[in-house]
Motif scaffolding. Structure first.
Motif, PDB file in Angstrom:
ATOM      1  N   VAL A 105       0.859  -1.181   0.000  1.00 18.99           N
ATOM      2  CA  VAL A 105       0.000   0.000   0.000  1.00 18.99           C
ATOM      3  C   VAL A 105       0.900   1.236   0.000  1.00 18.99           C
ATOM      4  O   VAL A 105       1.661   1.470   0.939  1.00 18.99           O
ATOM      5  CB  VAL A 105      -0.956   0.005   1.220  1.00 18.99           C
ATOM      6  CG1 VAL A 105      -1.794   1.278   1.225  1.00 18.99           C
ATOM      7  CG2 VAL A 105      -1.853  -1.231   1.186  1.00 18.99           C
ATOM      8  N   MET A 106       0.802   1.987  -1.078  1.00 19.28           N
ATOM      9  CA  MET A 106       1.652   3.167  -1.234  1.00 19.28           C
ATOM     10  C   MET A 106       1.258   4.282  -0.275  1.00 19.28           C
ATOM     11  O   MET A 106       0.082   4.450   0.051  1.00 19.28           O
ATOM     12  CB  MET A 106       1.564   3.690  -2.672  1.00 19.28           C
ATOM     13  CG  MET A 106       2.227   2.797  -3.689  1.00 19.28           C
ATOM     14  SD  MET A 106       2.308   3.550  -5.340  1.00 19.28           S
ATOM     15  CE  MET A 106       0.721   3.058  -6.004  1.00 19.28           C
ATOM     16  N   LEU A 124       3.406  10.347  -7.051  1.00 21.73           N
ATOM     17  CA  LEU A 124       4.347  10.028  -8.118  1.00 21.73           C
ATOM     18  C   LEU A 124       3.753   8.967  -9.044  1.00 21.73           C
ATOM     19  O   LEU A 124       3.881   9.060 -10.273  1.00 21.73           O
ATOM     20  CB  LEU A 124       5.681   9.546  -7.536  1.00 21.73           C
ATOM     21  CG  LEU A 124       6.825   9.435  -8.537  1.00 21.73           C
ATOM     22  CD1 LEU A 124       7.179  10.807  -9.103  1.00 21.73           C
ATOM     23  CD2 LEU A 124       8.043   8.788  -7.903  1.00 21.73           C
ATOM     24  N   ALA A 125       3.078   7.996  -8.475  1.00 21.86           N
ATOM     25  CA  ALA A 125       2.454   6.941  -9.265  1.00 21.86           C
ATOM     26  C   ALA A 125       1.453   7.522 -10.262  1.00 21.86           C
ATOM     27  O   ALA A 125       1.406   7.094 -11.429  1.00 21.86           O
ATOM     28  CB  ALA A 125       1.765   5.934  -8.342  1.00 21.86           C
ATOM     29  N   GLN A 126       0.663   8.489  -9.837  1.00 15.93           N
ATOM     30  CA  GLN A 126      -0.326   9.098 -10.730  1.00 15.93           C
ATOM     31  C   GLN A 126       0.346   9.748 -11.938  1.00 15.93           C
ATOM     32  O   GLN A 126      -0.148   9.643 -13.060  1.00 15.93           O
ATOM     33  CB  GLN A 126      -1.185  10.122  -9.975  1.00 15.93           C
ATOM     34  CG  GLN A 126      -2.114   9.519  -8.954  1.00 15.93           C
ATOM     35  CD  GLN A 126      -3.109   8.542  -9.545  1.00 15.93           C
ATOM     36  OE1 GLN A 126      -3.486   8.613 -10.710  1.00 15.93           O
ATOM     37  NE2 GLN A 126      -3.545   7.587  -8.742  1.00 15.93           N
ATOM     38  N   ILE A 127       1.467  10.397 -11.690  1.00 10.94           N
ATOM     39  CA  ILE A 127       2.205  11.023 -12.798  1.00 10.94           C
ATOM     40  C   ILE A 127       2.676   9.938 -13.777  1.00 10.94           C
ATOM     41  O   ILE A 127       2.528  10.080 -14.991  1.00 10.94           O
ATOM     42  CB  ILE A 127       3.406  11.842 -12.272  1.00 10.94           C
ATOM     43  CG1 ILE A 127       2.915  13.051 -11.466  1.00 10.94           C
ATOM     44  CG2 ILE A 127       4.304  12.282 -13.429  1.00 10.94           C
ATOM     45  CD1 ILE A 127       4.008  13.793 -10.718  1.00 10.94           C
ATOM     46  N   ILE A 128       3.203   8.853 -13.237  1.00 17.65           N
ATOM     47  CA  ILE A 128       3.698   7.773 -14.100  1.00 17.65           C
ATOM     48  C   ILE A 128       2.546   7.164 -14.894  1.00 17.65           C
ATOM     49  O   ILE A 128       2.651   6.978 -16.117  1.00 17.65           O
ATOM     50  CB  ILE A 128       4.429   6.702 -13.272  1.00 17.65           C
ATOM     51  CG1 ILE A 128       5.656   7.304 -12.572  1.00 17.65           C
ATOM     52  CG2 ILE A 128       4.827   5.522 -14.160  1.00 17.65           C
ATOM     53  CD1 ILE A 128       6.255   6.430 -11.486  1.00 17.65           C
ATOM     54  N   ARG A 176      12.363   4.531  -6.359  1.00 15.75           N
ATOM     55  CA  ARG A 176      13.020   3.282  -5.972  1.00 15.75           C
ATOM     56  C   ARG A 176      12.107   2.449  -5.079  1.00 15.75           C
ATOM     57  O   ARG A 176      11.963   1.238  -5.262  1.00 15.75           O
ATOM     58  CB  ARG A 176      14.350   3.563  -5.262  1.00 15.75           C
ATOM     59  CG  ARG A 176      15.132   2.282  -4.954  1.00 15.75           C
ATOM     60  CD  ARG A 176      16.449   2.535  -4.232  1.00 15.75           C
ATOM     61  NE  ARG A 176      16.179   2.887  -2.840  1.00 15.75           N
ATOM     62  CZ  ARG A 176      16.352   4.094  -2.302  1.00 15.75           C
ATOM     63  NH1 ARG A 176      16.799   5.093  -3.027  1.00 15.75           N
ATOM     64  NH2 ARG A 176      16.063   4.313  -1.043  1.00 15.75           N
ATOM     65  N   LYS A 177      11.427   3.104  -4.145  1.00 14.80           N
ATOM     66  CA  LYS A 177      10.549   2.392  -3.218  1.00 14.80           C
ATOM     67  C   LYS A 177       9.381   1.724  -3.960  1.00 14.80           C
ATOM     68  O   LYS A 177       9.077   0.557  -3.713  1.00 14.80           O
ATOM     69  CB  LYS A 177      10.018   3.371  -2.159  1.00 14.80           C
ATOM     70  CG  LYS A 177       9.131   2.749  -1.131  1.00 14.80           C
ATOM     71  CD  LYS A 177       9.909   1.931  -0.134  1.00 14.80           C
ATOM     72  CE  LYS A 177       8.985   1.483   0.986  1.00 14.80           C
ATOM     73  NZ  LYS A 177       9.637   0.644   1.945  1.00 14.80           N
ATOM     74  N   ILE A 178       8.743   2.426  -4.866  1.00 14.08           N
ATOM     75  CA  ILE A 178       7.604   1.821  -5.566  1.00 14.08           C
ATOM     76  C   ILE A 178       8.056   0.783  -6.592  1.00 14.08           C
ATOM     77  O   ILE A 178       7.310  -0.136  -6.901  1.00 14.08           O
ATOM     78  CB  ILE A 178       6.639   2.877  -6.171  1.00 14.08           C
ATOM     79  CG1 ILE A 178       7.323   3.802  -7.148  1.00 14.08           C
ATOM     80  CG2 ILE A 178       5.944   3.655  -5.061  1.00 14.08           C
ATOM     81  CD1 ILE A 178       6.425   4.859  -7.783  1.00 14.08           C
ATOM     82  N   CYS A 179       9.285   0.905  -7.068  1.00 15.47           N
ATOM     83  CA  CYS A 179       9.820  -0.129  -7.958  1.00 15.47           C
ATOM     84  C   CYS A 179      10.172  -1.391  -7.162  1.00 15.47           C
ATOM     85  O   CYS A 179       9.966  -2.507  -7.648  1.00 15.47           O
ATOM     86  CB  CYS A 179      11.046   0.382  -8.709  1.00 15.47           C
ATOM     87  SG  CYS A 179      10.669   1.571 -10.027  1.00 15.47           S
ATOM     88  N   MET A 230       1.698  -2.746 -13.115  1.00 14.38           N
ATOM     89  CA  MET A 230       0.259  -2.941 -12.983  1.00 14.38           C
ATOM     90  C   MET A 230      -0.432  -1.608 -13.211  1.00 14.38           C
ATOM     91  O   MET A 230       0.118  -0.552 -12.917  1.00 14.38           O
ATOM     92  CB  MET A 230      -0.115  -3.546 -11.622  1.00 14.38           C
ATOM     93  CG  MET A 230       0.088  -2.662 -10.430  1.00 14.38           C
ATOM     94  SD  MET A 230      -0.450  -3.409  -8.870  1.00 14.38           S
ATOM     95  CE  MET A 230       0.777  -4.667  -8.629  1.00 14.38           C
ATOM     96  N   SER A 231      -1.621  -1.675 -13.759  1.00 14.23           N
ATOM     97  CA  SER A 231      -2.384  -0.456 -14.034  1.00 14.23           C
ATOM     98  C   SER A 231      -2.903   0.136 -12.719  1.00 14.23           C
ATOM     99  O   SER A 231      -2.932  -0.545 -11.688  1.00 14.23           O
ATOM    100  CB  SER A 231      -3.572  -0.764 -14.947  1.00 14.23           C
ATOM    101  OG  SER A 231      -4.510  -1.564 -14.253  1.00 14.23           O
ATOM    102  N   SER A 232      -3.335   1.373 -12.794  1.00 18.60           N
ATOM    103  CA  SER A 232      -3.912   2.004 -11.596  1.00 18.60           C
ATOM    104  C   SER A 232      -5.165   1.257 -11.158  1.00 18.60           C
ATOM    105  O   SER A 232      -5.416   1.110  -9.956  1.00 18.60           O
ATOM    106  CB  SER A 232      -4.216   3.484 -11.849  1.00 18.60           C
ATOM    107  OG  SER A 232      -5.154   3.631 -12.896  1.00 18.60           O
ATOM    108  N   GLU A 233      -5.927   0.738 -12.117  1.00 12.94           N
ATOM    109  CA  GLU A 233      -7.144  -0.016 -11.784  1.00 12.94           C
ATOM    110  C   GLU A 233      -6.800  -1.322 -11.080  1.00 12.94           C
ATOM    111  O   GLU A 233      -7.449  -1.706 -10.112  1.00 12.94           O
ATOM    112  CB  GLU A 233      -7.956  -0.305 -13.060  1.00 12.94           C
ATOM    113  CG  GLU A 233      -8.533   0.922 -13.724  1.00 12.94           C
ATOM    114  CD  GLU A 233      -7.535   1.668 -14.621  1.00 12.94           C
ATOM    115  OE1 GLU A 233      -6.418   1.152 -14.903  1.00 12.94           O
ATOM    116  OE2 GLU A 233      -7.857   2.794 -15.042  1.00 12.94           O
ATOM    117  N   GLU A 234      -5.766  -2.014 -11.577  1.00 10.98           N
ATOM    118  CA  GLU A 234      -5.348  -3.266 -10.947  1.00 10.98           C
ATOM    119  C   GLU A 234      -4.824  -3.006  -9.534  1.00 10.98           C
ATOM    120  O   GLU A 234      -5.109  -3.753  -8.599  1.00 10.98           O
ATOM    121  CB  GLU A 234      -4.271  -3.956 -11.792  1.00 10.98           C
ATOM    122  CG  GLU A 234      -3.829  -5.289 -11.232  1.00 10.98           C
ATOM    123  CD  GLU A 234      -2.737  -5.948 -12.065  1.00 10.98           C
ATOM    124  OE1 GLU A 234      -2.338  -7.071 -11.692  1.00 10.98           O
ATOM    125  OE2 GLU A 234      -2.271  -5.367 -13.059  1.00 10.98           O
TER     126      GLU A 234
END
Length: 120
Positions: free
Chosen positions: A5-6, A13-17, A48-51, A67-71
């Motif tokens: 869980v981010m 940052l994930a949303q930007i990616i 690095r953390k989310i990777c 994985m997609s944002s939906e997944e």
């Protein structure tokens, strides 16, 4: 697989990616500076953390999602149900309905989803 869980910063940052992938890591640094007022080191630390948690990858200086944002949202929801309601969606819905009345429109939408699920 248990989903990581981010944090709020990681989600930003994930949303930007997710919006812009595939994204060169240098471009990600620029976008994070513009949108989040982050320094380069902050962006790379959070990336690095989310990777490390198998949500994104930074390969050959190009960031893409694993994985997609939906997944991600679905897996996070499944984790929440497992941790709080023994994996029971009806248990969650029952607890939710004790605190909030549904509108007629919401009831119709839920009924439609259930009917569609029955057909599949």
């Amino acid at each position: 697989m248990v989903i990581y869980v981010m944090t709020e910063a990681e989600m930003q940052l994930a949303q930007i990616i997710w919006e812009r992938e595939p994204l060169p890591s240098g471009e990600l640094v620029k976008l994070a500076a513009e949108r989040l007022n982050w320094k380069k080191s902050t962006t790379y630390t959070v990336l690095r953390k989310i990777c490390e948690n198998d949500i994104f990858q930074n390969k050959d200086a190009v960031v893409t999602s694993l994985m997609s944002s939906e997944e991600y949202a679905r897996k996070k929801g499944e984790r929440y149900l497992a941790e709080n309601y023994n994996g029971s969606l009806p248990g969650f819905v029952a607890a939710f309905l004790k605190r909030k009345k549904l509108s007629k429109k919401e009831i119709e939408e839920l009924s439609k989803l259930i009917e569609e699920y029955k057909e599949n």
